[in-house]
Design a protein around this motif. Structure first.
Motif: not given
Length: 286
Positions: A159-168, A177-183, A280-283
């Motif tokens: 489920e977390l793999v899918e969460h990673y792909r959908k969560e900006p 990382l710090r304060g990243n409550h969305g991911c 070059n930072v991508g998505n």
């Protein structure tokens, strides 16, 4: 560095080899300290002068720490989780990078060994179990360890793999990382020291990842990748070691975030990645 693994006993021959490695590492580092003025990563004149001014103090500290480690392993029947070939991969990097910033996910009976390999650097252990931290520090109070709370369970790995792909907030382009409550994969409540330092070497040998309710190593792998990618250019690669890659989740998350193209060596159940700052930072991470 799982607590259960440390109760296993192995044949004396293997144990002697590990003790030999510890002693060899101690001798190597001591000899290197005495014979080289340019072994610090940032080898400018100011750093060399500071080392000369405080060399005796640091040398004594290093020797005491190495002696403590040797005595610990020489008098204990409990041995490191990694075998000697797996340990040597990390040791070969540390002997060339020390003193460095070394972040270790996990705390166990092998922690004195890792700290002794980087005795003049900064080694920080992150452990999920507060009681286990107290147990280890009782015998090795000089170790620097902090307790970490994980928001994940191993049963959620898919489920977390899918969460990673959908969560900006999880995307490589926006990774933090710090304060990243969305991911949910971001370790957002670590000690300040973790966020303030640039980690040269990261070892992932925890948290537990062998039963459904365990935290799993998904967040540790993701967060290590973010730390490596967010280092300023010019600081060189970040060495990331991942143990237990024979397990499905560790392998999937390694290939998703640490990247096959950065895998430089693998022995037994450990993989060694060299992750450069992104040009070059991508998505995506890989």
């Amino acid at each position: 560095m799982q607590k259960q693994s440390h109760s296993r006993l192995k044949p004396g021959k293997s144990w002697c080899l590990i003790i030999g490695l510890i002693i060899g590492g101690a001798l190597f580092l001591s000899m290197f300290l005495k014979t080289s003025n340019n072994w610090i990563l940032c080898s400018n004149n100011n750093n060399n002068k500071a080392l000369d001014d405080h060399g005796k103090k640091w040398n004594n500290l290093q020797q005491l720490q190495l002696v403590d480690a040797i005595l610990h392993y020489a008098t204990s029947r409990v041995i490191p989780q990694q075998n000697i070939d797996e340990i040597r991969i990390s040791f070969d990097v540390l002997k060339n990078r020390t003193p460095c910033n070394f972040l270790v996910f996990g705390l166990g009976h092998d922690s004195q060994m890792w700290a002794s390999f980087n005795s003049l650097g900064n080694t920080l252990f992150l452990e999920e179990d507060p009681k286990w931290v107290q147990t280890i520090l009782k015998d090795a109070p000089f170790l620097h360890a902090e307790t970490v709370k994980y928001r994940t369970m191993l049963s959620e790995a898919d489920e977390l793999v899918e969460h990673y792909r959908k969560e900006p907030d999880c995307s490589a382009k926006k990774s933090f990382l710090r304060g990243n409550h969305g991911c949910k994969l971001a370790l957002d409540m670590l000690p300040d020291e973790v966020y303030h330092k640039e980690w040269d070497v990261i070892m992932i040998d925890a948290p537990r990842g062998y039963f459904a309710e365990a935290p799993g190593r998904m967040a540790a792998i993701y967060s290590a990748a973010v730390m490596a990618r967010n280092r300023p250019k010019g600081k060189g690669v970040t060495h990331v070691f991942l143990h237990d890659v024979d397990r499905k989740v560790e392998k999937i998350y390694a290939e998703l975030f640490l990247c096959r193209k950065y895998l430089v060596k693998g022995v037994g159940r450990i993989w060694h990645f060299e992750i450069p700052p992104p040009s070059n930072v991508g998505n995506n991470f890989c």
